[in-house]
Design a protein around this motif. Structure first.
Motif, PDB file in Angstrom:
ATOM      1  N   UNK A 323       0.851  -1.191   0.000  1.00 61.19           N
ATOM      2  CA  UNK A 323       0.000   0.000   0.000  1.00 61.19           C
ATOM      3  C   UNK A 323       0.886   1.240   0.000  1.00 61.19           C
ATOM      4  N   UNK A 324       1.087   1.797  -1.168  1.00 63.25           N
ATOM      5  CA  UNK A 324       1.900   2.996  -1.322  1.00 63.25           C
ATOM      6  C   UNK A 324       0.964   4.166  -1.546  1.00 63.25           C
ATOM      7  N   UNK A 325       1.018   5.152  -0.648  1.00 63.22           N
ATOM      8  CA  UNK A 325       0.099   6.285  -0.727  1.00 63.22           C
ATOM      9  C   UNK A 325       0.284   7.087  -2.011  1.00 63.22           C
ATOM     10  N   UNK A 326       1.461   7.021  -2.584  1.00 66.71           N
ATOM     11  CA  UNK A 326       1.706   7.738  -3.840  1.00 66.71           C
ATOM     12  C   UNK A 326       0.980   7.055  -4.991  1.00 66.71           C
ATOM     13  N   UNK A 327       0.879   5.742  -4.907  1.00 66.53           N
ATOM     14  CA  UNK A 327       0.114   4.982  -5.890  1.00 66.53           C
ATOM     15  C   UNK A 327      -1.370   5.307  -5.755  1.00 66.53           C
ATOM     16  N   UNK A 328      -1.836   5.371  -4.521  1.00 69.63           N
ATOM     17  CA  UNK A 328      -3.264   5.572  -4.270  1.00 69.63           C
ATOM     18  C   UNK A 328      -3.731   6.975  -4.629  1.00 69.63           C
ATOM     19  N   UNK A 329      -2.846   7.960  -4.514  1.00 70.78           N
ATOM     20  CA  UNK A 329      -3.299   9.339  -4.592  1.00 70.78           C
ATOM     21  C   UNK A 329      -2.820  10.112  -5.815  1.00 70.78           C
ATOM     22  N   UNK A 330      -1.815   9.643  -6.532  1.00 66.79           N
ATOM     23  CA  UNK A 330      -1.261  10.440  -7.625  1.00 66.79           C
ATOM     24  C   UNK A 330      -2.014  10.283  -8.936  1.00 66.79           C
ATOM     25  N   UNK A 331      -2.641   9.133  -9.150  1.00 66.71           N
ATOM     26  CA  UNK A 331      -3.401   8.909 -10.380  1.00 66.71           C
ATOM     27  C   UNK A 331      -4.443   7.834 -10.103  1.00 66.71           C
ATOM     28  N   UNK A 332      -5.436   7.741 -10.962  1.00 60.93           N
ATOM     29  CA  UNK A 332      -6.514   6.776 -10.748  1.00 60.93           C
ATOM     30  C   UNK A 332      -7.080   6.375 -12.106  1.00 60.93           C
ATOM     31  N   UNK A 333      -7.526   5.134 -12.213  1.00 64.99           N
ATOM     32  CA  UNK A 333      -8.122   4.681 -13.468  1.00 64.99           C
ATOM     33  C   UNK A 333      -9.502   5.289 -13.630  1.00 64.99           C
ATOM     34  N   UNK A 334      -9.656   6.036 -14.705  1.00 70.42           N
ATOM     35  CA  UNK A 334     -10.923   6.719 -14.990  1.00 70.42           C
ATOM     36  C   UNK A 334     -10.973   6.941 -16.501  1.00 70.42           C
ATOM     37  N   UNK A 335     -11.251   5.876 -17.222  1.00 69.27           N
ATOM     38  CA  UNK A 335     -11.099   5.909 -18.665  1.00 69.27           C
ATOM     39  C   UNK A 335      -9.668   5.564 -18.997  1.00 69.27           C
ATOM     40  N   UNK A 336      -8.772   6.499 -18.827  1.00 70.02           N
ATOM     41  CA  UNK A 336      -7.339   6.229 -18.813  1.00 70.02           C
ATOM     42  C   UNK A 336      -6.891   6.305 -17.354  1.00 70.02           C
ATOM     43  N   UNK A 337      -5.594   6.377 -17.151  1.00 68.28           N
ATOM     44  CA  UNK A 337      -5.094   6.556 -15.787  1.00 68.28           C
ATOM     45  C   UNK A 337      -4.893   8.055 -15.580  1.00 68.28           C
ATOM     46  N   UNK A 338      -5.904   8.695 -15.012  1.00 67.63           N
ATOM     47  CA  UNK A 338      -5.940  10.149 -14.942  1.00 67.63           C
ATOM     48  C   UNK A 338      -5.071  10.658 -13.791  1.00 67.63           C
ATOM     49  N   UNK A 339      -4.266  11.672 -14.093  1.00 65.54           N
ATOM     50  CA  UNK A 339      -3.350  12.252 -13.119  1.00 65.54           C
ATOM     51  C   UNK A 339      -4.130  13.121 -12.135  1.00 65.54           C
ATOM     52  N   UNK A 340      -3.888  12.898 -10.843  1.00 62.85           N
ATOM     53  CA  UNK A 340      -4.586  13.650  -9.799  1.00 62.85           C
ATOM     54  C   UNK A 340      -3.656  14.570  -9.001  1.00 62.85           C
ATOM     55  N   UNK A 341      -2.369  14.283  -9.035  1.00 61.96           N
ATOM     56  CA  UNK A 341      -1.435  15.163  -8.319  1.00 61.96           C
ATOM     57  C   UNK A 341      -1.500  16.554  -8.916  1.00 61.96           C
ATOM     58  N   UNK A 342      -1.557  17.551  -8.075  1.00 61.03           N
ATOM     59  CA  UNK A 342      -1.634  18.967  -8.431  1.00 61.03           C
ATOM     60  C   UNK A 342      -3.021  19.399  -8.908  1.00 61.03           C
ATOM     61  N   UNK A 343      -3.893  18.470  -9.244  1.00 66.57           N
ATOM     62  CA  UNK A 343      -5.188  18.862  -9.820  1.00 66.57           C
ATOM     63  C   UNK A 343      -6.341  18.730  -8.845  1.00 66.57           C
ATOM     64  N   UNK A 344      -6.228  17.846  -7.853  1.00 67.37           N
ATOM     65  CA  UNK A 344      -7.421  17.399  -7.136  1.00 67.37           C
ATOM     66  C   UNK A 344      -7.182  17.270  -5.639  1.00 67.37           C
ATOM     67  N   UNK A 345      -8.275  17.337  -4.906  1.00 64.94           N
ATOM     68  CA  UNK A 345      -8.312  16.920  -3.515  1.00 64.94           C
ATOM     69  C   UNK A 345      -8.702  15.447  -3.465  1.00 64.94           C
ATOM     70  N   UNK A 346      -8.092  14.705  -2.562  1.00 62.20           N
ATOM     71  CA  UNK A 346      -8.462  13.310  -2.373  1.00 62.20           C
ATOM     72  C   UNK A 346      -9.275  13.187  -1.092  1.00 62.20           C
ATOM     73  N   UNK A 347     -10.494  12.643  -1.210  1.00 58.04           N
ATOM     74  CA  UNK A 347     -11.375  12.490  -0.055  1.00 58.04           C
ATOM     75  C   UNK A 347     -11.462  11.041   0.406  1.00 58.04           C
TER      76      UNK A 347
END
Length: 520
Positions: A323-347
């Motif tokens: 369980x690597x928090x960088x894996x969990x929070x930096x990008x997520x599969x959403x069609x492609x693997x969408x980048x979340x770092x710098x763009x989003x809040x993680x809830x």
């Protein structure tokens, strides 16, 4: 909360450089710019402060920010094409890079350098005109300008290799610059020497004003630049020494944030300036980070140009170590693997299974981090690995690895890599950890270039790391290899306009013989 800290001096907006022209009308049509600068601007400390502010402000421009992302990420194995399309970005992603691509233009960086050179040349005269402007204050401003200039030149050298280096400002439309290139090595040596002249006079701490401590060049930012450039020059002992300065100096203290809060606090929109930050570019509602929105996405752009490589598919889950928090929070599969770092809040509260709806886009206000505490640990780790200090290198990697793995026992990495571990294995450990820690932060491709320079070849890096990106994009491997499997191909070509403007420039070697690269 962020605080907008930069006032831009009006005259800086009209300075030309290397083909970036401005007419006298841009300066109200009153008098030539050279006379305006000399006679009407440099009167008191406020003018110097505004001039330094202009240097920072120019780094927030979209062209500058786009190049930080394109030069540092686009050709790396972090990213592939996203949902959006852009012709020139597509050429780079598909390894069809030539001297006509506008992202090979460097004028945005030389504009900032020219602002810095202008300030450095003219600020000392203000001491003679303003009795309240102290030598100490002058040195503070000079340290800031030299730090900004060093970062710009350092970025250009990592991107293009040999570049024009100058410390004289360009303030007159009648000037014609014919400046030959200075070697990569000489540029970095000059910058390191220059920064050492100001490291002891730079501001160490701006007190409680975190936007200043993190948004302006401080002594620790100077040290980070010297450590980084020393790493590139192979002066590993000096890199360690300057990392230790940052780690042991109590003023302007730094600390890694806890795993469950660091993502939103360090990278979250409208946050930033965290306790682990050394220097980051400041954005706010009035000056938004459009480059991050363009490349990574936002609430106004659901079709960003880039998405993440599927690291699980390429490396396997073991690459993350659990369980690597960088894996969990930096990008997520959403069609492609969408980048979340710098763009989003993680809830998310359950990081074992983070989904797309656990993120919410912000308002394009994310600061862009240039250096943070993790950089110091991992620069020192790389230097120690090269010095053969296996235990020391693993100890440094453990700081970021332990933070990212709250489910593991602290220090578990050390048991996996005892002191008897080979140097080559530790080199790979540091290289992979830097990739995990700095995903999408504009560092990965430069790490690849640095390692290629050290190894004297790009073949192993291409086969082990870079080729998987092109496989994921379904590109022909033979064609791609012909365009990237060359040590000289790791740099960007110099743009054709720059070659026309400056006859002393010499195109980078690979692109001299590869002008027939087709755009597929």
């Amino acid at each position: 909360m962020k605080k907008y800290i930069y006032k831009i001096g009006a005259f800086f907006l009209s300075l030309p450089f290397l083909g970036v022209t401005a007419s006298c009308d841009d300066w109200f049509g009153i008098m030539p710019q050279s006379e305006m600068v000399a006679e009407d601007f440099w009167k008191d400390e406020q003018d110097v402060k505004s001039a330094v502010g202009a240097c920072y402000r120019a780094m927030l421009e979209d062209g500058f920010m786009r190049r930080l992302i394109v030069w540092g990420e686009l050709r790396s194995d972090n990213v592939i094409n996203g949902l959006g399309t852009d012709t020139e970005i597509g050429y780079i992603l598909n390894a069809n890079l030539n001297e006509a691509n506008s992202y090979c233009k460097w004028n945005d960086f030389y504009t900032v350098i020219n602002y810095c050179n202008t300030m450095i040349q003219n600020a000392p005269m203000v001491r003679e005109r303003d009795a309240d402007f102290t030598e100490e204050d002058l040195n503070h401003y000079l340290a800031e300008a030299k730090g900004i200039r060093a970062f710009c030149y350092f970025t250009l050298a990592r991107t293009f290799k040999d570049i024009p280096y100058m410390e004289t400002p360009y303030v007159d439309d009648t000037q014609r610059f014919q400046v030959e290139q200075t070697s990569f090595e000489n540029v970095l040596d000059t910058l390191i020497s220059d920064l050492k002249t100001v490291e002891d006079v730079a501001v160490s701490d701006y007190g409680d004003t975190e936007a200043y401590n993190r948004g302006r060049i401080t002594q620790k930012a100077i040290w980070a630049l010297v450590a980084d450039m020393s790493l590139w020059r192979g002066n590993y002992r000096q890199c360690v020494d300057y990392c230790n300065k940052i780690l042991t100096t109590a003023t302007n203290p730094l600390s890694l944030l806890p795993a469950d809060t660091y993502f939103n606090t360090v990278f979250g929109p409208a946050r930033g300036n965290s306790d682990e930050s050394i220097w980051e570019l400041q954005f706010d509602p009035n000056t938004t980070n459009g480059a991050v929105s363009t490349f990574y996405g936002s609430s106004n752009n659901l079709s960003p140009l880039l998405s993440s490589l599927d690291f699980d598919g390429q490396n396997g889950e073991d690459w993350w170590g659990g369980l690597d928090m960088r894996h969990a929070q930096s990008y997520v599969e959403d069609g492609l693997y969408m980048i979340k770092k710098y763009t989003s809040y993680c809830y998310a509260t359950d990081f074992e299974d983070v989904k797309a709806n656990d993120f919410q886009y912000g308002n394009n206000e994310s600061n862009w981090i240039i250096y943070r505490l993790a950089d110091v640990y991992l620069m020192k780790a790389e230097a120690l690995a090269e010095l053969g200090d296996i235990a020391g290198a693993v100890d440094m990697v453990s700081y970021t690895y332990d933070r990212a793995h709250p489910d593991l026992e602290t220090g578990s990495l050390k048991a996996q890599y005892p002191a008897s571990t080979s140097q080559s294995v530790i080199r790979d450990l540091v290289f992979d950890e830097r990739q995990r820690e700095f995903l999408f932060e504009g560092k990965r491709y430069f790490d690849i270039v640095r390692r290629a320079r050290r190894e004297g070849s790009v073949t192993a890096l291409v086969n082990t790391y870079l080729l998987r990106k092109y496989v994921a994009m379904s590109l022909n491997q033979t064609t791609v290899l012909s365009k990237i499997n060359d040590i000289d191909a790791i740099y960007m070509p110099i743009h054709q306009d720059e070659l026309r403007l400056n006859s002393l420039l010499e195109q980078n070697a690979f692109y001299k013989t590869s002008e027939d690269i087709s755009k597929n």
